[in-house]
Motif scaffolding. Structure first.
Motif, short mmCIF file in Angstrom:
data_model
loop_
_atom_site.label_atom_id
_atom_site.label_comp_id
_atom_site.label_asym_id
_atom_site.label_seq_id
_atom_site.Cartn_x
_atom_site.Cartn_y
_atom_site.Cartn_z
N LEU A 85 40.94 43.97 29.28
CA LEU A 85 41.31 42.76 28.53
C LEU A 85 42.64 42.19 29.04
O LEU A 85 42.81 40.97 29.12
N GLY A 86 43.58 43.08 29.37
CA GLY A 86 44.86 42.62 29.88
C GLY A 86 44.73 41.89 31.21
O GLY A 86 45.36 40.85 31.43
N VAL A 87 43.89 42.42 32.09
CA VAL A 87 43.67 41.75 33.38
C VAL A 87 43.05 40.38 33.17
O VAL A 87 43.45 39.38 33.78
N VAL A 88 42.06 40.32 32.27
CA VAL A 88 41.41 39.02 31.97
C VAL A 88 42.44 38.04 31.40
O VAL A 88 42.48 36.87 31.79
N ALA A 89 43.29 38.51 30.47
CA ALA A 89 44.29 37.63 29.86
C ALA A 89 45.25 37.09 30.91
O ALA A 89 45.58 35.88 30.92
N ILE A 90 45.71 37.94 31.82
CA ILE A 90 46.69 37.51 32.83
C ILE A 90 46.06 36.57 33.83
O ILE A 90 46.63 35.52 34.17
N VAL A 91 44.86 36.89 34.31
CA VAL A 91 44.20 36.05 35.32
C VAL A 91 43.87 34.67 34.75
O VAL A 91 44.12 33.63 35.39
N THR A 92 43.32 34.64 33.54
CA THR A 92 42.98 33.34 32.94
C THR A 92 44.25 32.53 32.63
O THR A 92 44.24 31.30 32.76
N LEU A 93 45.30 33.22 32.25
CA LEU A 93 46.55 32.51 31.99
C LEU A 93 47.11 31.90 33.28
O LEU A 93 47.58 30.74 33.28
N LEU A 94 47.05 32.64 34.38
CA LEU A 94 47.51 32.10 35.66
C LEU A 94 46.72 30.85 36.03
O LEU A 94 47.28 29.85 36.49
N GLU A 95 45.41 30.89 35.84
CA GLU A 95 44.59 29.73 36.19
C GLU A 95 44.87 28.56 35.25
O GLU A 95 44.91 27.40 35.67
N ALA A 96 45.09 28.84 33.97
CA ALA A 96 45.42 27.76 33.03
C ALA A 96 46.73 27.10 33.39
O ALA A 96 46.87 25.87 33.35
N ILE A 97 47.72 27.91 33.78
CA ILE A 97 49.02 27.34 34.20
C ILE A 97 48.85 26.51 35.45
O ILE A 97 49.42 25.41 35.57
N ARG A 98 48.08 27.02 36.42
CA ARG A 98 47.87 26.26 37.67
C ARG A 98 47.24 24.91 37.39
O ARG A 98 47.63 23.89 37.97
N ARG A 99 46.28 24.89 36.49
CA ARG A 99 45.58 23.63 36.21
C ARG A 99 46.42 22.65 35.39
O ARG A 99 46.52 21.47 35.72
N ALA A 100 46.97 23.15 34.30
CA ALA A 100 47.50 22.25 33.28
C ALA A 100 49.01 22.10 33.32
O ALA A 100 49.54 21.16 32.71
N VAL A 101 49.71 22.98 34.01
CA VAL A 101 51.18 22.93 33.95
C VAL A 101 51.74 22.64 35.33
O VAL A 101 52.09 21.51 35.65
N GLU A 102 51.84 23.65 36.16
CA GLU A 102 52.48 23.50 37.46
C GLU A 102 52.10 24.68 38.34
O GLU A 102 52.32 25.84 37.97
N PRO A 103 51.49 24.44 39.51
CA PRO A 103 51.14 25.56 40.41
C PRO A 103 52.34 26.43 40.74
O PRO A 103 52.20 27.64 40.91
N GLY A 104 53.52 25.81 40.84
CA GLY A 104 54.71 26.60 41.17
C GLY A 104 55.00 27.68 40.15
O GLY A 104 55.43 28.78 40.51
N LEU A 105 54.77 27.40 38.86
CA LEU A 105 54.99 28.40 37.83
C LEU A 105 53.95 29.51 37.95
O LEU A 105 54.27 30.70 37.79
N ALA A 106 52.70 29.15 38.23
CA ALA A 106 51.67 30.17 38.41
C ALA A 106 52.01 31.09 39.57
O ALA A 106 51.84 32.32 39.49
N ILE A 107 52.54 30.52 40.65
CA ILE A 107 52.94 31.32 41.80
C ILE A 107 54.09 32.25 41.42
O ILE A 107 54.11 33.44 41.79
#
Length: 637
Positions: free
Chosen positions: A107-129
């Motif tokens: 569940l933790g891996v799923v939470a982190i991976v989906t959060l990274l993708e959500a940040i990349r899409r909706a916020v800023e790719p730089g923050l996801a990186i």
């Protein structure tokens, strides 16, 4: 953001409105257990991001989510639903001691991976990186030599630290708690302000006050953006809201498009500095420092006013130099039009009063929001219909969604910095480069914050920079009795101003889209108009009177000294005071401005005298020169 249509559009709209309404209800009646509230907050907002934001701007469907988007959305909600269901077990477990089970790991891996993708899409790719790099550092930091070497972490330790350690950081850490409680209710208050017509009040007031003067549209942009900033605290939304009106007006009276966009973005960025709402980072500051938000509000007020004073001065001198016209008389609202909405300032007064009386921020914002709806009913023109109320709720929900992902990502970075000791190491590097000199340390920290702000939003850049730099500022600034609030205000100020700094300046890029100008040129002009305000950030450390500390004489003296320095700066780079100035005089005034702002070895009375005597001397000389020129022209005629 996608342009959804049909039933799905209304489902997302209703989902956002309902989620926001629940946050408002909790804000007034009390929140559930922290882990429950944080899980609920991410559960209702993270899946929404995959429906609203496409994975690719070119290849993804623009008007509907794909099958893969639905899978992402469902997957992103599962870990948070599990945490809500098992909140008691999560709250009671001993971090790093109780077993981290395979189910938790998955569940933790799923939470982190989906959060990274959500940040990349909706916020800023730089923050996801940055989030991904911080996790990679936990895995491979033991291979890095020197001061940045970290101990080895197992995959289970990394995922647990990033996801399920709610007391220290990570996805469910205190930062997410701040957003889910205080910040969410303030966002609702700002949304209801906009829905009630307060935006019209601010726009009309700004035009009525500043529109009649030379370069009027630019001054309207500055005044209006400052007022709008009290509602949103977001530089980009401020640009979009006010810039759509002010940028075309500025271009119409003679400003070049890039200059018009630069003025608007510089003015809009300051909204996050402007009480009573400010930006999300200010609420994070209150939580980190345990300083009441009301005290932060008071400390920020003079600095915010000085920032806008600097931009107004720059705009004024620029307009005079170019001979630009005021706003056309037919476009300036009558004062009776302004006063027709004046009752809408009452909820702002309610908010400020409750905050100064030390009520909790969420309850103050809850009461102010309800009072906004009630006060709006006093006049027909501002009365909110049920649909307008629902629209305000939905607008708030759509604003909260990307912020939820942003702060959760910042929490992961903070957990990685803390667990690896990177905070201490990086702080030590800055301290070593400074060589024990506070001024150099502040300069290095300001540059660090500005660089961070180029790639990530204001709040996470403030959080990261504060973790790294504030302890060093407190240590080296001990001889000046620099305290926690001063150090945090310094970092916060520069984190906000990073939105004007090229090559990546979100507010300037939004303004460039409206002005149809080069984003880079617009960002450069934005920095040009905001640059004098950078001196205000250092004043938080060296001139505590700026923060309303000390006696009345000290406060007035500190504000007056900085105001004089700002006029010296702005007239210098505009090349105009009462008349055009040549390069030698411009360089002289610029040097005097630097001395007044930064040469604290000179007593305050001396700095004050330098500022106003030099300005007075140049003004008197220019007036005498103008009178002589008029007399000569009269004799020749």
């Amino acid at each position: 953001m996608r342009e959804l249509a049909g039933p799905l559009k209304w489902v997302c709209w209703g989902w956002a409105a309902a989620a926001a309404a629940v946050h408002l209800y909790f804000g007034g009646t009390g929140f559930p257990e922290p882990i429950q509230m944080r899980g609920f907050h991410l559960l209702v907002f993270t899946p929404l991001l995959f429906i609203l934001y496409p994975a690719s701007k070119t290849r993804s469907p623009r008007h509907r989510p794909s099958v893969l988007d639905w899978i992402w959305a469902v997957a992103s909600g599962v870990p948070h639903a599990w945490v809500m269901w098992n909140w008691m077990a999560v709250a009671d477990r001993m971090e790093y001691v109780d077993p981290f089970t395979p189910t938790m790991m998955a569940l933790g891996v799923v939470a982190i991976v989906t959060l990274l993708e959500a940040i990349r899409r909706a916020v800023e790719p730089g923050l996801a990186i940055m989030v991904a790099v911080s996790l990679a550092y936990m895995q491979f930091g033991w291979l890095v030599p020197g001061m940045l070497n970290a101990r080895p972490f197992s995959p289970e330790e990394i995922v647990e630290a990033a996801w399920l350690v709610p007391t220290a950081g990570g996805v469910y850490g205190p930062l997410t708690g701040i957003v889910a409680t205080i910040i969410a209710v303030f966002i609702l208050f700002g949304s209801f302000m906009q829905g009630s017509g307060t935006g019209r009040l601010f726009s009309n007031f700004g035009t009525a006050v500043a529109g009649r003067y030379s370069g009027g549209p630019a001054k309207v942009a500055v005044v209006t953006s400052g007022l709008f900033g009290t509602m949103s605290g977001s530089s980009v939304s401020n640009v979009i809201t006010t810039g759509s009106m002010t940028i075309p007006l500025m271009i119409r009276v003679g400003y070049r498009p890039a200059v018009a966009g630069g003025i608007e973005s510089a003015a809009s960025v300051g909204g996050a500095l402007m009480p009573p709402v400010m930006g999300a980072a200010a609420f994070v500051m209150a939580e980190i420092t345990n300083i009441p938000y009301g005290d932060i509000l008071v400390a920020a007020a003079a600095g915010a006013v000085l920032y806008y004073f600097a931009i107004l001065s720059a705009v004024h001198f620029e307009a005079k130099k170019l001979g630009l016209e005021p706003v056309p008389a037919q476009d300036i609202p009558a004062w009776r039009e302004v006063l027709a909405d004046a009752h809408l300032v009452i909820p702002i007064g309610v908010l400020v009063w409750l905050m100064t009386e030390r009520w909790s921020g969420n309850f103050a914002a809850f009461c102010a929001t309800l009072s906004m709806v009630a006060v709006a009913f006093l006049r027909r023109r501002t009365r909110m219909t049920p649909m307008q109320i629902l629209n305000s709720l939905a607008s708030a929900g759509l604003t909260m969604a990307p912020l939820a992902a942003t702060i959760a990502g910042a929490g992961i970075v903070v957990s990685a910095l803390t667990a690896t000791g990177m905070v201490v190491a990086f702080g030590g590097i800055i301290k070593e480069l400074a060589g024990g000199d506070l001024a150099i340390l502040l300069l290095l920290l300001a540059i660090t914050v500005l660089i961070l702000g180029m790639g990530i939003p204001t709040t996470p850049s403030y959080i990261i920079a504060a973790a790294i730099g504030v302890p060093q500022v407190l240590e080296l600034g001990s001889y000046l009795d620099v305290d926690m609030l001063q150090a945090h205000m310094f970092v916060f100020y520069f984190a906000v101003l990073a939105d004007t700094t090229p090559p990546v300046a979100a507010a300037a890029f939004a303004a460039a889209a409206i002005a149809r100008s080069s984003p880079l040129m617009t960002a450069l002009h934005s920095s040009r108009f905001a640059i004098a305000g950078f001196a205000v950030g250092f004043a938080f450390i060296y001139d505590p009177g700026i923060m309303m500390r000390g006696g009345l004489v000290q406060i007035i003296g500190s504000v007056g000294i900085m105001a004089g320095a700002l006029v010296l700066f702005t007239s210098s780079y505009a090349g105009f005071l009462l008349a055009p100035m040549g390069r030698p005089l411009r360089l002289l005034l610029g040097a005097l401005g630097l001395a007044v702002a930064f040469l604290h070895a000179i007593p305050d009375a001396g700095r004050f005298a330098i500022a106003f005597l030099s300005l007075g001397a140049v003004a008197a000389w220019q007036m005498a020169t103008a009178r002589t020129a008029r007399r000569i022209r009269g004799e020749n005629a």
